[in-house]
Design a protein around this motif. Sequence first.
Motif, PDB file in Angstrom:
ATOM      1  N   UNK A  60      52.539  50.563  64.313  1.00  0.00           N
ATOM      2  CA  UNK A  60      53.723  51.630  64.234  1.00  0.00           C
ATOM      3  C   UNK A  60      54.554  50.230  65.251  1.00  0.00           C
ATOM      4  N   UNK A  61      55.169  49.080  64.563  1.00  0.00           N
ATOM      5  CA  UNK A  61      55.899  47.953  64.599  1.00  0.00           C
ATOM      6  C   UNK A  61      57.223  48.345  64.726  1.00  0.00           C
ATOM      7  N   UNK A  62      58.197  48.861  65.911  1.00  0.00           N
ATOM      8  CA  UNK A  62      59.227  48.854  65.546  1.00  0.00           C
ATOM      9  C   UNK A  62      60.499  47.591  65.929  1.00  0.00           C
ATOM     10  N   UNK A  63      60.694  47.053  64.913  1.00  0.00           N
ATOM     11  CA  UNK A  63      61.997  45.895  65.408  1.00  0.00           C
ATOM     12  C   UNK A  63      63.105  46.804  66.339  1.00  0.00           C
ATOM     13  N   UNK A  64      63.868  46.151  66.994  1.00  0.00           N
ATOM     14  CA  UNK A  64      65.033  46.626  67.741  1.00  0.00           C
ATOM     15  C   UNK A  64      66.094  45.886  67.956  1.00  0.00           C
ATOM     16  N   UNK A 105      64.239  48.838  63.103  1.00  0.00           N
ATOM     17  CA  UNK A 105      65.297  50.455  62.897  1.00  0.00           C
ATOM     18  C   UNK A 105      65.991  50.140  64.032  1.00  0.00           C
ATOM     19  N   UNK A 106      67.427  50.706  63.786  1.00  0.00           N
ATOM     20  CA  UNK A 106      68.686  50.865  64.536  1.00  0.00           C
ATOM     21  C   UNK A 106      68.679  52.093  65.662  1.00  0.00           C
ATOM     22  N   UNK A 107      67.178  52.704  65.792  1.00  0.00           N
ATOM     23  CA  UNK A 107      67.597  54.336  66.095  1.00  0.00           C
ATOM     24  C   UNK A 107      65.769  53.766  67.482  1.00  0.00           C
ATOM     25  N   UNK A 132      59.209  47.336  55.950  1.00  0.00           N
ATOM     26  CA  UNK A 132      60.672  48.169  56.114  1.00  0.00           C
ATOM     27  C   UNK A 132      61.560  48.164  57.123  1.00  0.00           C
ATOM     28  N   UNK A 133      62.884  47.671  56.573  1.00  0.00           N
ATOM     29  CA  UNK A 133      64.214  46.714  56.971  1.00  0.00           C
ATOM     30  C   UNK A 133      65.498  47.997  57.064  1.00  0.00           C
ATOM     31  N   UNK A 142      68.883  38.634  63.834  1.00  0.00           N
ATOM     32  CA  UNK A 142      67.774  38.531  63.495  1.00  0.00           C
ATOM     33  C   UNK A 142      66.241  39.388  62.881  1.00  0.00           C
ATOM     34  N   UNK A 143      66.489  40.504  63.098  1.00  0.00           N
ATOM     35  CA  UNK A 143      65.572  41.540  62.531  1.00  0.00           C
ATOM     36  C   UNK A 143      65.469  41.154  61.122  1.00  0.00           C
ATOM     37  N   UNK A 144      66.300  41.151  60.545  1.00  0.00           N
ATOM     38  CA  UNK A 144      66.237  40.647  58.654  1.00  0.00           C
ATOM     39  C   UNK A 144      65.085  39.409  57.999  1.00  0.00           C
TER      40      UNK A 144
END
Length: 257
Positions: free
Chosen positions: A29-33, A194-196, A161-162, A39-41
Amino acid sequence: MIEVKDLSCGYGNRMVLKEVSFTGNSGDIICILGPNGSGKSTLIKSILGLLKPFEGKILIDNEDIENWNWRKRANKISYIPQSFSSTFQYKVKDIVLMGRTSYLNLISFPSKEDENIAEEAMEKLNILHLKNKIYSQLSGGERQLVKIAQAIAQQSEIIIMDEPTNNLDFSNQIIMLKHLKEWIKKGVTVIMATHYPEHAFLYGTKALLVKDGKVVEIDNPKENLKERDLKDLYNVDLKLINLDSQDKAMKMCLPIF
């Protein structure tokens, strides 16, 4: 396995991210913060093939996906966007069944097995009672759950997932995040913007910190993602709080006013 190698991407002539590299293995599970507009999206759209990279490669199982057709991409990668609306009067069951499209040929219709897979996906998310409702008439949270059910029905090896929890109430966030664990037990790779930060601490095997055109990869964020990293990332004063719950160490990220 998915491998992003020296990826530079953006819009038109504008570079958004430069020389991004990371890997994701089965069950990761790779979380993009990162802050809004970092530039996440853009990274997600480049992986999906919605944006053509300026440079670099995206490999899945050591195969460059640049020239893959839509069917091969859909068999490997499913996508849950921030939001999705439709002007057509599709029923919920039809939206979920669209997750089976890549398994059909041009003149075939969904089989009974496809319908059963779609119903099972809706049942897992407790939305089977919505199956005959018109998708466009649902609440934002309900529409998000329908798109998650579509991704489940797609049965791909990688789920991207965005910000998937943005429109979900607390109860439905828990339901969705519970399915993260089920997916990785089956060997699915999840990439989630994710923002969390708590998502990275609770579920992440890796974190990608996105800021100022760069991406920093952190393995095992529960141990290696530090308070200073998050302060620098979001440019705010915050505190990481360690909690003990049922003999499990947990972290929460709290702002300091």
